[in-house]
Motif scaffolding. Structure first.
Motif, PDB file in Angstrom:
ATOM      1  N   GLY A  87       0.798  -1.229   0.000  1.00 24.77           N
ATOM      2  CA  GLY A  87       0.000   0.000   0.000  1.00 24.77           C
ATOM      3  C   GLY A  87       0.820   1.262   0.000  1.00 24.77           C
ATOM      4  N   SER A  88       2.016   1.223  -0.603  1.00 30.53           N
ATOM      5  CA  SER A  88       2.895   2.395  -0.511  1.00 30.53           C
ATOM      6  C   SER A  88       2.750   3.344  -1.692  1.00 30.53           C
ATOM      7  CB  SER A  88       4.350   1.942  -0.406  1.00 30.53           C
ATOM      8  OG  SER A  88       4.762   1.353  -1.615  1.00 30.53           O
ATOM      9  N   ARG A  89       1.914   3.000  -2.645  1.00 29.42           N
ATOM     10  CA  ARG A  89       1.762   3.878  -3.810  1.00 29.42           C
ATOM     11  C   ARG A  89       1.256   5.251  -3.361  1.00 29.42           C
ATOM     12  NH1 ARG A  89      -1.760   2.423  -9.122  1.00 29.42           N
ATOM     13  NH2 ARG A  89      -0.964   0.341  -8.748  1.00 29.42           N
ATOM     14  N   HIS A  90       1.878   6.290  -3.856  1.00 32.52           N
ATOM     15  CA  HIS A  90       1.558   7.673  -3.489  1.00 32.52           C
ATOM     16  C   HIS A  90       1.932   7.993  -2.039  1.00 32.52           C
ATOM     17  CE1 HIS A  90      -1.602   7.206  -6.864  1.00 32.52           C
ATOM     18  NE2 HIS A  90      -0.438   7.569  -7.361  1.00 32.52           N
ATOM     19  N   LYS A  91       2.791   7.171  -1.482  1.00 30.15           N
ATOM     20  CA  LYS A  91       3.294   7.464  -0.131  1.00 30.15           C
ATOM     21  C   LYS A  91       4.812   7.610  -0.190  1.00 30.15           C
ATOM     22  CE  LYS A  91       0.046   5.306   3.043  1.00 30.15           C
ATOM     23  NZ  LYS A  91      -1.052   4.619   2.416  1.00 30.15           N
ATOM     24  N   ASP A  92       5.369   8.127   0.906  1.00 26.55           N
ATOM     25  CA  ASP A  92       6.813   8.183   1.043  1.00 26.55           C
ATOM     26  C   ASP A  92       7.288   6.763   1.348  1.00 26.55           C
ATOM     27  OD1 ASP A  92       9.412   8.342   2.387  1.00 26.55           O
ATOM     28  OD2 ASP A  92       9.102  10.500   2.246  1.00 26.55           O
ATOM     29  N   VAL A  93       8.119   6.212   0.476  1.00 30.00           N
ATOM     30  CA  VAL A  93       8.594   4.846   0.686  1.00 30.00           C
ATOM     31  C   VAL A  93      10.105   4.813   0.591  1.00 30.00           C
ATOM     32  CG1 VAL A  93       8.259   4.249  -1.743  1.00 30.00           C
ATOM     33  CG2 VAL A  93       8.377   2.438  -0.054  1.00 30.00           C
ATOM     34  N   SER A  94      10.716   4.037   1.462  1.00 32.04           N
ATOM     35  CA  SER A  94      12.158   3.884   1.428  1.00 32.04           C
ATOM     36  C   SER A  94      12.471   2.406   1.586  1.00 32.04           C
ATOM     37  CB  SER A  94      12.805   4.702   2.539  1.00 32.04           C
ATOM     38  OG  SER A  94      14.195   4.734   2.345  1.00 32.04           O
ATOM     39  N   THR A  95      13.672   2.015   1.191  1.00 24.99           N
ATOM     40  CA  THR A  95      13.978   0.586   1.170  1.00 24.99           C
ATOM     41  C   THR A  95      15.241   0.286   1.956  1.00 24.99           C
ATOM     42  OG1 THR A  95      15.256   0.816  -0.845  1.00 24.99           O
ATOM     43  CG2 THR A  95      12.938   0.373  -1.109  1.00 24.99           C
ATOM     44  N   VAL A  96      15.270  -0.895   2.545  1.00 31.99           N
ATOM     45  CA  VAL A  96      16.432  -1.352   3.283  1.00 31.99           C
ATOM     46  C   VAL A  96      16.896  -2.666   2.673  1.00 31.99           C
ATOM     47  CG1 VAL A  96      17.200  -2.332   5.479  1.00 31.99           C
ATOM     48  CG2 VAL A  96      15.911  -0.199   5.462  1.00 31.99           C
TER      49      VAL A  96
END
Lengths: 397, 169
Positions: A87-96
């Motif tokens: 559900g990250s579409r149009h949200k601030d998303v970062s990856t590890v």
């Protein structure tokens, strides 16, 4: 030369930062091969579970941290394959790209930045879809080490021998860890390898790379996990009783195996000291009720217990011999069954945090340790525990 | 909530999806990633590998500040951040710090079994070198024993120009 391991700076979360709570958790069942689910299916499942647990909707999630590894997933920017599912579409998303506990650490930092009230952290792994030895070989330097054919098992076997040789730890003592953790897994419906085995069974199991035998090693696993972190205000909106992050520490060691003293876990000692300092823990054996640590191999549980300061260096064999780390001992370690009973790489550290959270909530089902108020979660990243992350969680005081 | 439950608006309303898994054959897509790489080994690495290939000499670099000798060589000391590292020849014998004998076969293994992986602290070095151990008798290997490099006849300028390490006779 300087002593890079010393950092006496003491920090207290409450003093200068807002607090972070874990308000929702979700895990899949861990299995050897999930044929019916894609990565995205797994991520969707745990995202829904965590939201359901927190009593929140996807619109309540401010930002998302995904945890994945391109080599394991067989695609570059592997995080992008699960964006819809979390559900990250149009949200601030970062990856590890690292163990899931580092994802939780980063998620907590994002809340502490003041920019976000809630963070969803998701991690996924399908170990069944590639070849473990080839993937873990690729973590070694291509110019100086990879051609040797090193992998997670052989590098860990060298660490096991270095540790056991230096401190006189026996193979039987390592085997006891395996017996305990597989036994604990019988109370965990999500575990992959619940087993009733004996020290003799472990000792007689096939040698993979001495001194590591099959039953000293964690399995190849498919699974996913998610948590929802929240600041104080957002935590009040969740339906769960919040479990607070009381202390955090992380530290990394050198990359080349030969640069490190493989027989000791100095980076972990630093990480633990930082986490204890924040949480106000000065007698870990008395103040921590449950430990969930990253036992990729049986010997690691012993080494990490020492690094975490529960005993002196070389003393963990004695702790296990005396039953201290059993479910009914003074310090239950891995009541979930640990990584030895389900090892979804990337996910496993986050799973440790979820298990610690459930213990503090008193919602760990049959694997609940009675009276758990403070629990410790531990994750590792890199060959032979190159870097460590330690989190202390507890209820409202 | 079951794994295939889905939510509709109100979180309380949860509907079970039919268990299609029981009726649908799980299909597999087989693939393989093969990508060639050209890793330039850098100035420090080039000196190291040329010395190995042409002179059968193992070189480390010494930090002038902490005096630590690193093998494989570093362009900068990871501890002091010094860049004026000095070359120093090390080995070809040293101490076996740790080892393991492999009991499974993989396509990535560079030599025929029986062999092991090992960390060797070469004479004159302060760090260990990860490499291979072979030519040993059963039960012969011990942490702390003396081992020495066996060089390949035909060397190509890579880490396998040392074929393996073996116990010193």
């Amino acid at each position: 030369m300087g002593e890079p391991w010393r950092s006496e700076r003491r920090e207290t979360l409450e003093d200068d930062m807002e607090r972070v709570a874990i308000v929702g958790v979700g895990q899949t069942k861990y299995e050897r091969r999930k044929k019916a689910e894609t990565f995205a299916d797994l991520v969707y499942e745990v995202t829904l579970k965590a939201l359901e647990d927190a009593g929140l909707g996807i619109k309540d999630i401010d930002n998302v941290v995904t945890v994945s590894n391109d080599f394991w997933d067989g695609r570059t920017i592997s995080s992008m394959a699960v964006q819809d599912a979390c559900g990250s579409r149009h949200k601030d998303v970062s990856t590890v790209e690292g163990d899931g506990l580092f994802g939780a650490l980063y998620g907590a930092m994002r809340i502490l930045s003041g920019s976000f009230a809630t963070t969803l952290v998701v991690a996924h792994m399908k170990g069944s879809e590639s070849r473990m030895n080839l993937i873990t070989n690729a973590m070694f330097d291509p110019i100086y080490s990879r051609m040797l054919g090193l992998d997670a098992i052989t590098s860990s076997a060298m660490q096991a021998r270095a540790y056991m040789h230096r401190f006189g730890i026996s193979e039987e003592q390592c085997a006891r860890v395996s017996v305990k953790n597989h036994g604990n897994a019988r109370r965990n419906p999500l575990a992959q390898l619940p087993m009733e085995i004996t020290v003799d069974d472990v000792m007689a199991s096939r040698v993979l790379s001495d001194p590591i035998k099959l039953l000293d090693a964690s399995p190849i696993t498919d699974g996913a996990a998610a948590i929802i972190l929240a600041n104080g205000q957002a935590a009040a909106r969740a339906k769960t009783r919040p479990v607070w992050l009381k202390g955090v520490g992380h530290c990394s060691d050198a990359y080349h195996l030969g640069d490190r003293d493989l027989s000791r876990s100095r980076a972990l000692a630093v990480a633990a000291r930082k986490a204890y300092g924040m949480a106000g823990v000065d007698k870990p054996l008395d103040q921590i009720d449950v430990v969930e640590l990253y036992d990729a191999f049986s010997y690691q549980e012993l080494m990490w217990l020492e690094g975490l300061g529960f005993c002196e260096e070389g003393g963990a064999g004695r702790l296990v011999d005396e039953g201290v780390t059993e479910r009914n001992g003074k310090l239950p370690v891995n009541p979930s069954g640990g990584c030895l009973s389900a090892h979804a790489v990337m996910v496993a550290g986050l799973a440790r945090l979820i298990e610690a959270t459930l213990q503090v909530r008193g919602e760990a089902g049959e694997r609940q340790i009675r009276g758990c108020r403070t629990a410790l979660a531990h994750g590792i990243n890199g060959p032979c525990g190159q870097s460590h992350c330690v989190m202390i969680v507890g209820g409202q005081t | 909530m079951s794994r295939h439950a889905r939510r509709r608006g109100n979180p309380e309303e949860v509907e079970e999806m039919p268990s299609w898994k029981e009726e649908t054959e799980p299909m597999v897509h087989n693939g393989r990633i093969k990508v060639p790489y050209t890793w330039w080994v850098g100035e420090t690495g080039s000196t190291f590998f040329i010395s190995l290939r042409d002179e059968k000499k193992i070189l480390g670099t010494r930090c002038p500040k902490c005096e630590k000798v690193f093998v494989p060589p570093r362009k900068a000391c990871g501890q002091c951040f010094c860049t004026d590292m000095q070359w120093k020849e090390v080995g070809p014998a040293g101490e076996l710090v740790s080892y393991t004998i492999l009991r499974y076969e993989e396509t990535i293994h560079p030599i025929e079994p029986p062999f092991g992986h090992a960390i060797i602290k070469l004479d004159g070095a302060d760090t260990g070198l990860a490499h291979l151990i072979a030519d040993f008798e059963p039960q012969q290997l011990k942490c702390g024993m003396r081992v020495e490099a066996v060089f390949r006849e035909e060397r190509q300028g890579n880490i396998l120009d040392i074929h393996h390490f073996k116990p010193v006779a």
